[in-house]
Every structure is written in structure tokens, then in C-alpha cells.
Design a protein around this motif. Structure first.
Motif, PDB file in Angstrom:
ATOM      1  N   TYR A   9     -11.550  -0.862  -2.090  1.00  0.00           N
ATOM      2  CA  TYR A   9     -10.974   0.388  -1.588  1.00  0.00           C
ATOM      3  C   TYR A   9     -12.071   1.434  -1.430  1.00  0.00           C
ATOM      4  O   TYR A   9     -13.037   1.445  -2.205  1.00  0.00           O
ATOM      5  CB  TYR A   9      -9.952   0.946  -2.582  1.00  0.00           C
ATOM      6  CG  TYR A   9      -8.712   0.109  -2.736  1.00  0.00           C
ATOM      7  CD1 TYR A   9      -7.597   0.342  -1.929  1.00  0.00           C
ATOM      8  CD2 TYR A   9      -8.652  -0.910  -3.682  1.00  0.00           C
ATOM      9  CE1 TYR A   9      -6.444  -0.432  -2.084  1.00  0.00           C
ATOM     10  CE2 TYR A   9      -7.503  -1.680  -3.826  1.00  0.00           C
ATOM     11  CZ  TYR A   9      -6.411  -1.429  -3.018  1.00  0.00           C
ATOM     12  OH  TYR A   9      -5.276  -2.199  -3.166  1.00  0.00           O
ATOM     13  N   HIS A  56       0.134   2.462  -7.726  1.00  0.00           N
ATOM     14  CA  HIS A  56      -0.839   3.558  -7.631  1.00  0.00           C
ATOM     15  C   HIS A  56      -2.121   3.260  -8.428  1.00  0.00           C
ATOM     16  O   HIS A  56      -2.741   4.189  -8.976  1.00  0.00           O
ATOM     17  CB  HIS A  56      -0.248   4.873  -8.150  1.00  0.00           C
ATOM     18  CG  HIS A  56       0.849   5.436  -7.294  1.00  0.00           C
ATOM     19  ND1 HIS A  56       0.960   5.195  -5.946  1.00  0.00           N
ATOM     20  CD2 HIS A  56       1.892   6.257  -7.608  1.00  0.00           C
ATOM     21  CE1 HIS A  56       2.016   5.829  -5.470  1.00  0.00           C
ATOM     22  NE2 HIS A  56       2.605   6.470  -6.454  1.00  0.00           N
ATOM     23  N   GLN A  57      -2.489   1.990  -8.496  1.00  0.00           N
ATOM     24  CA  GLN A  57      -3.616   1.571  -9.332  1.00  0.00           C
ATOM     25  C   GLN A  57      -4.875   2.426  -9.157  1.00  0.00           C
ATOM     26  O   GLN A  57      -5.417   2.970 -10.114  1.00  0.00           O
ATOM     27  CB  GLN A  57      -3.955   0.114  -8.972  1.00  0.00           C
ATOM     28  CG  GLN A  57      -5.215  -0.423  -9.604  1.00  0.00           C
ATOM     29  CD  GLN A  57      -4.898  -1.231 -10.838  1.00  0.00           C
ATOM     30  OE1 GLN A  57      -3.791  -1.706 -10.981  1.00  0.00           O
ATOM     31  NE2 GLN A  57      -5.848  -1.367 -11.713  1.00  0.00           N
ATOM     32  N   VAL A  58      -5.330   2.551  -7.925  1.00  0.00           N
ATOM     33  CA  VAL A  58      -6.614   3.232  -7.705  1.00  0.00           C
ATOM     34  C   VAL A  58      -6.466   4.737  -7.984  1.00  0.00           C
ATOM     35  O   VAL A  58      -7.299   5.344  -8.654  1.00  0.00           O
ATOM     36  CB  VAL A  58      -7.133   2.969  -6.274  1.00  0.00           C
ATOM     37  CG1 VAL A  58      -8.344   3.832  -5.963  1.00  0.00           C
ATOM     38  CG2 VAL A  58      -7.462   1.484  -6.110  1.00  0.00           C
ATOM     39  N   LYS A  59      -5.375   5.311  -7.490  1.00  0.00           N
ATOM     40  CA  LYS A  59      -5.175   6.761  -7.684  1.00  0.00           C
ATOM     41  C   LYS A  59      -5.112   7.086  -9.181  1.00  0.00           C
ATOM     42  O   LYS A  59      -5.685   8.080  -9.632  1.00  0.00           O
ATOM     43  CB  LYS A  59      -3.890   7.220  -6.993  1.00  0.00           C
ATOM     44  CG  LYS A  59      -3.979   7.168  -5.474  1.00  0.00           C
ATOM     45  CD  LYS A  59      -2.646   7.489  -4.850  1.00  0.00           C
ATOM     46  CE  LYS A  59      -2.713   7.337  -3.340  1.00  0.00           C
ATOM     47  NZ  LYS A  59      -1.402   7.321  -2.712  1.00  0.00           N
ATOM     48  N   LEU A  99      -7.101   7.299   0.741  1.00  0.00           N
ATOM     49  CA  LEU A  99      -7.436   5.962   0.254  1.00  0.00           C
ATOM     50  C   LEU A  99      -7.337   4.944   1.384  1.00  0.00           C
ATOM     51  O   LEU A  99      -6.371   4.968   2.157  1.00  0.00           O
ATOM     52  CB  LEU A  99      -6.472   5.592  -0.880  1.00  0.00           C
ATOM     53  CG  LEU A  99      -6.774   4.302  -1.644  1.00  0.00           C
ATOM     54  CD1 LEU A  99      -8.150   4.368  -2.307  1.00  0.00           C
ATOM     55  CD2 LEU A  99      -5.703   4.050  -2.711  1.00  0.00           C
ATOM     56  N   THR A 104      -1.779   5.458   2.135  1.00  0.00           N
ATOM     57  CA  THR A 104      -2.988   4.617   2.111  1.00  0.00           C
ATOM     58  C   THR A 104      -3.138   3.927   3.456  1.00  0.00           C
ATOM     59  O   THR A 104      -2.144   3.502   4.062  1.00  0.00           O
ATOM     60  CB  THR A 104      -2.886   3.570   0.983  1.00  0.00           C
ATOM     61  OG1 THR A 104      -2.752   4.251  -0.260  1.00  0.00           O
ATOM     62  CG2 THR A 104      -4.110   2.674   0.937  1.00  0.00           C
ATOM     63  N   LEU A 155       0.875  -1.176   0.000  1.00  0.00           N
ATOM     64  CA  LEU A 155       0.000   0.000   0.000  1.00  0.00           C
ATOM     65  C   LEU A 155       0.910   1.223   0.000  1.00  0.00           C
ATOM     66  O   LEU A 155       1.995   1.185   0.594  1.00  0.00           O
ATOM     67  CB  LEU A 155      -0.885   0.015   1.256  1.00  0.00           C
ATOM     68  CG  LEU A 155      -1.962  -1.074   1.359  1.00  0.00           C
ATOM     69  CD1 LEU A 155      -2.692  -0.973   2.701  1.00  0.00           C
ATOM     70  CD2 LEU A 155      -2.962  -0.969   0.216  1.00  0.00           C
ATOM     71  N   ASP A 156       0.466   2.298  -0.635  1.00  0.00           N
ATOM     72  CA  ASP A 156       1.248   3.537  -0.606  1.00  0.00           C
ATOM     73  C   ASP A 156       1.390   4.010   0.844  1.00  0.00           C
ATOM     74  O   ASP A 156       0.540   3.700   1.690  1.00  0.00           O
ATOM     75  CB  ASP A 156       0.543   4.636  -1.410  1.00  0.00           C
ATOM     76  CG  ASP A 156       0.397   4.253  -2.880  1.00  0.00           C
ATOM     77  OD1 ASP A 156       1.202   3.444  -3.360  1.00  0.00           O
ATOM     78  OD2 ASP A 156      -0.535   4.771  -3.531  1.00  0.00           O
TER      79      ASP A 156
HETATM   80  N1  URA Z   1      -4.022   1.861  -5.302  1.00  0.00           N
HETATM   81  C1  URA Z   1      -3.314   2.983  -5.023  1.00  0.00           C
HETATM   82  O1  URA Z   1      -3.324   3.928  -5.787  1.00  0.00           O
HETATM   83  N2  URA Z   1      -2.611   3.021  -3.880  1.00  0.00           N
HETATM   84  C2  URA Z   1      -2.602   1.999  -2.980  1.00  0.00           C
HETATM   85  O2  URA Z   1      -1.948   2.113  -1.929  1.00  0.00           O
HETATM   86  C3  URA Z   1      -3.337   0.856  -3.277  1.00  0.00           C
HETATM   87  C4  URA Z   1      -4.046   0.812  -4.448  1.00  0.00           C
END
Ligand code: URA
Length: 235
Positions: free
Chosen positions: A133, A185-188, A201, A106, A102-103
Motif C-alpha cells: 500500500y 481498516h488495517q493500514v489506517k 490510501l 481506498t 478495500l475501503d
Molecule cells: N487497510 C485499510 O485501512 N484500508 C483498506 O482499504 C485496505 C487496507
């Protein structure tokens, strides 16, 4: 297993250090002090204590940590403390690793283990484990953004779009996203590609396992068989 080997397997130092702990009278088993490093014990359900602190024997460590912001998943962090600062040193000693990263900013559910197969199974891009998330966004969430996230958005430098398994708004600025992949950084990046921005997050769930409500930020727990079964339930 003899007591020296038990301590060694649980991360209490080198064999020599473990032998010393026992010989110095610092170790008790089931409440009884034991000074013989070669004394044999059945490890099933074994609880021993070192300097009065009890430790349940686990052949393999499977842990859940409620990661606070400001900690890096690396054991050798660059700018912040490591999540290993939140755990007893025995876990680093027995080579427990983060299951994915995790970042640093996060929060939420982070798994750790010293079982290489388990770590691989949950981080391999081939084995698609849904992760849920909750993102707090800078701008209001709208239907166009949600649809783009479900349909798939093209991330910078990628050739194929990344799609969320599910995306919904919990409130005006709170987005719930279920994703299979675990790219950097998948979700971001997905939220940015959909025209919004992640301000905070939190990971709430992996597979069928939800971060326990009673696990405070910074706290960790051993995962029992029921939790491991829930994790593997990706349906
Ligand atoms: N996606 C993100 O951008 N950050 C995370 O820490 C996990 C998933």
C-alpha cells in the motif's frame, strides 16, 4: 458445450434468456451468426458476440480492477456505488466476488473472481499474501513511526501487535507499507497507532502482481496465466 450453456455459464442470464438470445439471432460465434441454442462448440479460445459485443469464454473469471475512490466493495452498498457498477453485469450474474475488501475511499488493485478456492486462498488469514500500500499521510513521516510499524503496533481491541513486513518513506508524506494481514481498516489503524494519519490510501501490489500502469482508474482486465502465477508468487 452447447451455445445456450456457454452463454449461461458466462453470465448472460437464465437458461431461458440465453436460449432466447440465440433464437432471436443476437449471438455470433467466431463472426458467424448462430440461431441454434443446441449447437456445440469447443470452448477453448472461443470468442462469441452478443448484439455485436464480443466476449471471450473463460471457465472461471479472474479480474483486476483499478478501484477509484467512492466505490464500495459490497454488492449491496450502503452509501456509495458498488464496484460492480464498474463491471459488465455478466460478472455479478455469474457470482464474481471481491477478493478481500478495500475501503470506499481506498484506490488501486482489487481482485475479483468466481473461483471460490481462489477467493479463499487470497483472503484466508492462514495464507499470508503480502500486499503493498502507498499511504499519503497528514503529518510528516519520521523514523520513529517507521520503526514502530516494522516492530508492530497494538491496534485497538487487539491482543497481539500488527507489524508491517516493510515500511519506508517514499517522500515526506508518502509511506510505502507491506502488510500480510487484511483486517478491517488495517493500514489506517496501523498508521494511526504509529502516531500519524492516513489521508489517502492506494493498493499497488498483491503477491508478485503489480497494478498495471496502463489500467486507468475504473478500468478492469482479465488476468491471464502469467498474472495468476505472479499473484501466487509471494516470496
Ligand atoms: N487497510 C485499510 O485501512 N484500508 C483498506 O482499504 C485496505 C487496507
Amino acid at each position: 458445450m452447447n451455445l445456450e450453456s456457454i452463454l449461461f455459464s458466462q453470465g448472460f442470464g437464465t437458461r431461458r434468456q440465453c436460449r432466447g438470445l440465440v433464437a432471436d439471432g443476437r449471438v455470433s460465434v467466431s463472426g458467424e451468426p448462430c440461431t441454434d441454442p443446441l449447437a456445440d462448440f469447443d470452448t477453448a479460445g472461443l470468442v462469441f458476440s452478443v448484439d455485436g459485443a464480443s466476449w471471450p469464454f473463460h471457465e472461471r473469471a479472474y479480474l483486476a480492477l483499478n478501484k477509484p475512490a467512492g466505490y464500495e466493495c459490497s454488492r449491496d452498498p450502503q452509501h456509495h456505488l458498488s464496484v460492480f457498477h464498474l463491471l459488465p453485469p455478466q460478472f455479478a450474474e455469474r457470482n464474481v466476488q471481491c477478493v478481500g475488501r478495500l475501503d470506499q475511499d481506498t484506490t488501486g488493485l482489487l481482485l475479483l473472481s468466481d473461483d471460490g478456492q481462489f477467493v479463499h486462498a487470497f483472503t484466508s488469514p492462514k495464507r499470508k499474501v503480502p500486499k503493498i500500500y502507498v499511504a499519503t499521510t497528514r503529518h510528516p513521516i519520521d523514523d520513529t513511526q517507521l520503526q514502530a510499524l516494522r516492530d508492530g503496533v497494538l491496534l485497538h481491541g487487539e491482543r497481539t501487535p500488527s507489524a508491517a513486513l516493510a515500511a519506508s518513506a517514499r517522500s515526506g508524506h508518502e509511506l510505502e507499507l507491506s502488510v500480510l494481514e487484511g483486517k478491517y481498516h488495517q493500514v489506517k489503524r496501523m498508521v494511526a497507532a504509529a502516531g500519524n494519519r492516513v489521508e489517502a490510501l492506494h493498493r499497488e501490489r498483491i503477491g508478485g502482481y503489480t497494478l498495471p500502469a496502463n489500467l486507468a482508474p475504473g478500468a478492469w482486465k482479465w488476468l491471464d496465466d502469467a498474472a495468476l502465477a505472479a499473484l501466487r508468487n509471494t516470496g
